[in-house]
Design a protein around this motif. Sequence first.
Motif, PDB file in Angstrom:
ATOM      1  N   HIS A  96       0.837  -1.203   0.000  1.00 56.65           N
ATOM      2  CA  HIS A  96       0.000   0.000   0.000  1.00 56.65           C
ATOM      3  C   HIS A  96       0.870   1.252   0.000  1.00 56.65           C
ATOM      4  CE1 HIS A  96      -3.456   2.404   2.126  1.00 56.65           C
ATOM      5  NE2 HIS A  96      -3.205   2.845   0.903  1.00 56.65           N
ATOM      6  N   ALA A  97       1.913   1.232   0.837  1.00 58.11           N
ATOM      7  CA  ALA A  97       2.807   2.385   0.904  1.00 58.11           C
ATOM      8  C   ALA A  97       3.500   2.626  -0.432  1.00 58.11           C
ATOM      9  CB  ALA A  97       3.842   2.169   2.007  1.00 58.11           C
ATOM     10  N   SER A  99       2.337   1.793  -3.334  1.00 61.60           N
ATOM     11  CA  SER A  99       1.350   2.212  -4.341  1.00 61.60           C
ATOM     12  C   SER A  99       1.074   3.705  -4.283  1.00 61.60           C
ATOM     13  CB  SER A  99       0.045   1.425  -4.141  1.00 61.60           C
ATOM     14  OG  SER A  99      -0.628   1.854  -2.966  1.00 61.60           O
ATOM     15  N   LEU A 100       1.316   4.312  -3.124  1.00 56.69           N
ATOM     16  CA  LEU A 100       1.065   5.742  -2.985  1.00 56.69           C
ATOM     17  C   LEU A 100       2.009   6.578  -3.840  1.00 56.69           C
ATOM     18  CD1 LEU A 100       0.468   5.935   0.877  1.00 56.69           C
ATOM     19  CD2 LEU A 100      -1.249   5.924  -0.932  1.00 56.69           C
ATOM     20  N   LYS A 101       3.157   5.994  -4.205  1.00 57.76           N
ATOM     21  CA  LYS A 101       4.135   6.709  -5.011  1.00 57.76           C
ATOM     22  C   LYS A 101       3.821   6.624  -6.504  1.00 57.76           C
ATOM     23  CE  LYS A 101       7.747   5.692  -1.632  1.00 57.76           C
ATOM     24  NZ  LYS A 101       9.066   5.057  -1.407  1.00 57.76           N
ATOM     25  N   GLU A 104      -2.515   6.706  -9.613  1.00 55.22           N
ATOM     26  CA  GLU A 104      -3.656   5.898  -9.157  1.00 55.22           C
ATOM     27  C   GLU A 104      -4.059   4.868 -10.220  1.00 55.22           C
ATOM     28  OE1 GLU A 104      -8.392   6.483  -8.323  1.00 55.22           O
ATOM     29  OE2 GLU A 104      -7.040   8.018  -7.511  1.00 55.22           O
ATOM     30  N   VAL A 128      -8.482   3.071   1.980  1.00 55.67           N
ATOM     31  CA  VAL A 128      -8.159   2.937   0.557  1.00 55.67           C
ATOM     32  C   VAL A 128      -9.354   3.368  -0.285  1.00 55.67           C
ATOM     33  CG1 VAL A 128      -7.528   1.329  -1.283  1.00 55.67           C
ATOM     34  CG2 VAL A 128      -6.498   1.082   0.979  1.00 55.67           C
ATOM     35  N   SER A 131      -9.702   7.021  -0.540  1.00 52.57           N
ATOM     36  CA  SER A 131      -8.656   7.671  -1.333  1.00 52.57           C
ATOM     37  C   SER A 131      -8.868   7.520  -2.838  1.00 52.57           C
ATOM     38  CB  SER A 131      -7.287   7.104  -0.957  1.00 52.57           C
ATOM     39  OG  SER A 131      -7.157   5.752  -1.406  1.00 52.57           O
TER      40      SER A 131
END
Length: 623
Positions: A96-97, A99-101, A104, A128, A131
């Motif tokens: 998840h962390a 994927s934030l970079k 989307e 999630v 977001s």
Amino acid sequence: MSTIIHPQNHPVPLPHHRHLFPTKPPPYPPCSSSLSFPKPKPKSHHHRPLLLASTTAFSCHTLYYKPHICNDVNSLLTLLNLSVQYSDAELAKAVHACSLKLQEDTHLGNSLVLAYLKLGLFNHSLNVFASLSCPNLVTYSSLISGFAKSNQGSKAIELFMKMRTEGIEPNEFTFVAILSACIRVLESELGFQIHGLVVKMGFLDSTFVANALMGFYWKITGNLRLVFKVFDEMPQRDVASWNTVISCLVKEGMYEKAFELFRVMQGIGCFRADFFTISSILSACEGSNAFMKGKEVHAHAIRIGLEGNLSVNNVLIGLYTQCGRVRDVAVLFESMPIRDVITWTQMITAYMEFGLVDLAMKVFNEMPEKNCISYNALMAGFCKNGEGLKSVKLFIEMVEEGLELTDFSLSSVINACALVMDVKASEQIQGFCLKFGFGSNVCVEAALLDMCIRCGRMADAEKMFRIWPVEHDNSVVCTSMLCGYARNGQPDEAVLFFLRCRLEGTMDLDEVTLTSILGACGTLGFEKMGEQIHCYALKTGFVTDLGVLNSIISMYAKCGNMNDAIKVFDIMPVRDVVSWNALIAGHILHRQGDEALAVWSAMEEAGIRPDTITLFLVLSAYR
């Protein structure tokens, strides 16, 4: 926690507590076929660099990988699948962390939602979801299904309403999930509306949706007619459709209809019964005492390869306990390849049913895992076999070990105290129930009242009866009070209580009630009232009950009417030792020793084995 990925130039051994991204995740664990995948140990919360690795990188050999910066959605999806496969919540959070970079990605976002749901991290899944700029049908369906399965039906319904507000149309998976949520929270009105929406959108032809509707109508309304209406209108059915209607029939006690439907299902040919079908039919055999039919179903289960199925074998233990012999149960238990706590508990119940207390205790002591249900089964078995003191000791052991105490646990120990008839112990257990808040439970209260009666504490029983909640059915406690007055030598109070309850309409007349009031009439010599009770028993069909007939004989004998007592005795279709004892006692009561001995001789010719009461009466006839 921020995720830092360190590039390295030289391969280093991977420590098992770190996660690294391999260049290409291996599809299977390498080297050994006997690998075990332990769940990751709790991580420390110190701020330190975190290296990510696939959990598949475990083997009997030391592996070496170069860390790789994961900016590839496919790699993250692979790791996410691994996190679910091995229940690794930390790996899912790390993905998840990462994927934030990235930009989307809807597919990755939906996969994260689903992964968190499967790992039980519902708040993370909602984060999630919040977001995502454009959550789609898959997102909503996953969330609704996940919350419904986790007994959070209200949240699932809230999400469904939000989805409808945003104009997203549900599909068959959404309908199945929301119907499950309606069942969880007993929301019948919304379920009816969902049915209307299903019809409107044309999803009634979906087998999955129709199956869910049948489950909804049965669990919420208990209306078999609605269940069969959906079933009959289905254009296509699967095994689950047949299982649903068969299990509904079994739970409703309509065993012959269930057998008939099972035969129709087998006759179609394209449907093969599964373990659920066989378990339901075996339960029907147990409920209807159809032992031979149960053996046929057992043979069919073996023929289709279900002889090792745990659910089927657990039901078979109950069937053979109900209809068979102890040897059948023991052989089945020994042949089972897999056993669970239900299996062991059923064996305890089975041995207790057959009166084999020592074997039941042996099974209990050999259980690899015990729970409160296992203890409850043993306690109830002790009570059934008159071992009240052992049941009380087992309850004390449960309390000392801190096990969960249920209503059944307390009811069992209360019945045990009633068997022991120890006034002090009964007062202590009553105080225990009140102290820990079980006094407001209807079942526990009824058992406490019965215990007070059996221990001769009629004053305390009367206090409990006077404060019995009006909203609760009091027919059972009325019967207990009547029996208590009759048993504790208060026949006048028994008759007055009986008449008052009949005027108020608070007592149902059954075999127990009739037996008690007939006993009181005999003790007081109220022959006319006894005759009226006899007439009522004739009118309502209770004269087929052996206990009622024995009480009628005793009542007429005690009232001095031996002719009617003999008439009732002569027309009895079946007699037991109590019937003969009642007639002998009547003759002795009226100093008719010769007649009493003649009945004794007839009893011997009939092959009835005497008990201690019979022998005492025969000796009294010689005085």
